[in-house]
Design an enzyme around this catalytic site. Sequence first.
Site, PDB file in Angstrom:
ATOM      1  N   ARG A  54     -49.206   2.196  93.816  1.00  7.78           N
ATOM      2  CA  ARG A  54     -50.527   2.609  93.322  1.00  7.78           C
ATOM      3  C   ARG A  54     -51.617   1.657  93.818  1.00  7.78           C
ATOM      4  O   ARG A  54     -52.746   2.053  94.031  1.00  7.78           O
ATOM      5  CB  ARG A  54     -50.537   2.684  91.786  1.00  7.78           C
ATOM      6  CG  ARG A  54     -51.899   3.022  91.206  1.00  7.78           C
ATOM      7  CD  ARG A  54     -51.840   3.561  89.775  1.00  7.78           C
ATOM      8  NE  ARG A  54     -50.940   2.842  88.913  1.00  7.78           N
ATOM      9  CZ  ARG A  54     -51.176   1.631  88.386  1.00  7.78           C
ATOM     10  NH1 ARG A  54     -52.309   1.015  88.623  1.00  7.78           N
ATOM     11  NH2 ARG A  54     -50.277   1.054  87.628  1.00  7.78           N
ATOM     12  N   ASP A 186     -72.619  10.856 101.669  1.00 11.85           N
ATOM     13  CA  ASP A 186     -71.530  11.830 101.707  1.00 11.85           C
ATOM     14  C   ASP A 186     -71.612  12.518 103.068  1.00 11.85           C
ATOM     15  O   ASP A 186     -72.531  13.284 103.346  1.00 11.85           O
ATOM     16  CB  ASP A 186     -71.695  12.833 100.560  1.00 11.85           C
ATOM     17  CG  ASP A 186     -70.517  13.805 100.470  1.00 11.85           C
ATOM     18  OD1 ASP A 186     -69.911  14.107 101.514  1.00 11.85           O
ATOM     19  OD2 ASP A 186     -70.233  14.276  99.359  1.00 11.85           O
ATOM     20  N   LYS A 211     -61.955  18.791 103.523  1.00 11.60           N
ATOM     21  CA  LYS A 211     -62.727  19.728 104.329  1.00 11.60           C
ATOM     22  C   LYS A 211     -62.406  19.555 105.822  1.00 11.60           C
ATOM     23  O   LYS A 211     -61.293  19.797 106.232  1.00 11.60           O
ATOM     24  CB  LYS A 211     -64.208  19.544 104.010  1.00 11.60           C
ATOM     25  CG  LYS A 211     -64.525  19.545 102.502  1.00 11.60           C
ATOM     26  CD  LYS A 211     -64.170  20.848 101.846  1.00 11.60           C
ATOM     27  CE  LYS A 211     -64.724  21.063 100.457  1.00 11.60           C
ATOM     28  NZ  LYS A 211     -64.174  20.249  99.374  1.00 11.60           N
TER      29      LYS A 211
HETATM   30  C1  LIG Z   1     -70.078  17.605 100.070  1.00 21.12           C
HETATM   31  C2  LIG Z   1     -68.896  17.446  99.171  1.00 21.12           C
HETATM   32  N1  LIG Z   1     -68.587  16.234  98.691  1.00 21.12           N
HETATM   33  C3  LIG Z   1     -67.539  16.042  97.862  1.00 21.12           C
HETATM   34  C4  LIG Z   1     -66.737  17.094  97.469  1.00 21.12           C
HETATM   35  C5  LIG Z   1     -65.586  16.850  96.524  1.00 21.12           C
HETATM   36  O1  LIG Z   1     -64.406  16.796  97.246  1.00 21.12           O
HETATM   37  P1  LIG Z   1     -62.960  17.268  96.685  1.00 21.12           P
HETATM   38  O2  LIG Z   1     -63.055  18.721  96.424  1.00 21.12           O
HETATM   39  O3  LIG Z   1     -62.058  16.861  97.790  1.00 21.12           O
HETATM   40  O4  LIG Z   1     -62.715  16.509  95.429  1.00 21.12           O
HETATM   41  C6  LIG Z   1     -67.000  18.361  97.969  1.00 21.12           C
HETATM   42  C7  LIG Z   1     -66.143  19.517  97.572  1.00 21.12           C
HETATM   43  O5  LIG Z   1     -66.462  20.642  97.813  1.00 21.12           O
HETATM   44  C8  LIG Z   1     -68.108  18.543  98.835  1.00 21.12           C
HETATM   45  O6  LIG Z   1     -68.435  19.759  99.326  1.00 21.12           O
END
Ligand SMILES: Cc1ncc(COP(=O)(O)O)c(C=O)c1O
Length: 392
Positions: A54, A186, A211
């Site tokens: 972990r 992000d 993604k």
């Molecule tokens: C831009 C963005 N950031 C973060 C996330 C969260 O990621 P996860 O679904 O892998 O937890 C998403 C999910 O759709 C997203 O589109």
Amino acid sequence: MSTNPAAGLSPATVVVSAGRPERTQGGHINPSLPLNSTYVSRGVITSGELSYARGDNDAWHPFERALVALECGSGADGDAGAGEGIVFGSGMAAIAAVFSLVPDGGTMVLPRHAYQAGMVLADQIRDRHGVTLRHVDIADTDAVVAALDGADLLLVESPTNPMLEVADLPAVLGAARARGMRSVVDNTFATPLGQRPLEHGADVVLHSVTKYLAGHSDVVLGALVTRDAELAATLREHRTLHGAIAGPFEVWLALRGLRTLALRFERAQANAAELARRLADHPEVAEVRHPSLPGDPGHGRAKAQMNGFGAIIGVRPVGRAGLDPVERADAVVDAVRLWLPATSLGGVESMLERRRRWGTEAVTVPEDLLRLSVGIEDVEDLWLDLDQALRA
Ligand SMILES: Cc1ncc(COP(=O)(O)O)c(C=O)c1O
């Protein structure tokens, strides 16, 4: 330690070559998939030593090194202090880790349009920890900069989910840095092939690996990359203590998916630009958003700071007599045959959804906005299916 061959190579080569095992006669060319919850270990634990899976897990390392090589620049050696990659069990776990950097009673600056579950979590943190949230139009640089004074953390999405607004990354990240506050970008929509926010002054880059990086809609995974070793230690500690860890197989799949990122993303972006161009002239389309379109508000900025325009499109259908806009948009989703009606994005398969079907999506997102995640199929097949669905 593996020899990282990534130094000085193009990102399209780095995705293929980074994170491989050391070259030895008869050695593996791919990282193996070690399955261990614990490691042989006795005596006082020293940092950097594998002890319990972990806290650290060698199954994560090849993918983490590849991410560092990509986000820290193709000249970076992913092994040697260029930065640190920290894989998480999901993108949300990575978001939770960066939000934990804000002290109780502190202040976060957030895009008014951003991934909705992240915004729900921010609301909970506001309510439970007295954190002030300042929501801004991330494309409005003056508004972002004005919101930074006295804040602890700036979160940027660019392009934003689902409105595709494009932030002036050097300006807003530079302003955050000048104030001594932390910034996180992000980079899920752009991928490290589209932009490298650390080079514009971000402290941390965040990914929903689920993604584009993994790319096949078969894993849920997240990651952070930073050049700041102290920050990396704090974020890792959060991962360990909250148990927000990734499974070895998911990480192995993500690295396997990453190998084709350059090809997949090139094709998906080209498809998206072509579809956006055609949609802009479609009689059943009232509005289309994609930064590739010369008239899109984000076009100039995306052209200046991104490599490509991404593969997400926003579409609002023309209304129909007798149908409210939501029914009309839902009817388009119901009518597609090749496109998948599904949430998520960044996979090889094209999918679409009406974003406001999520009750937690920002109310300023139009109720009839369809978010299209363009995949790598033949663009004519995608177009024919969209066209018939819009006309149905
Ligand atoms: C831009 C963005 N950031 C973060 C996330 C969260 O990621 P996860 O679904 O892998 O937890 C998403 C999910 O759709 C997203 O589109």
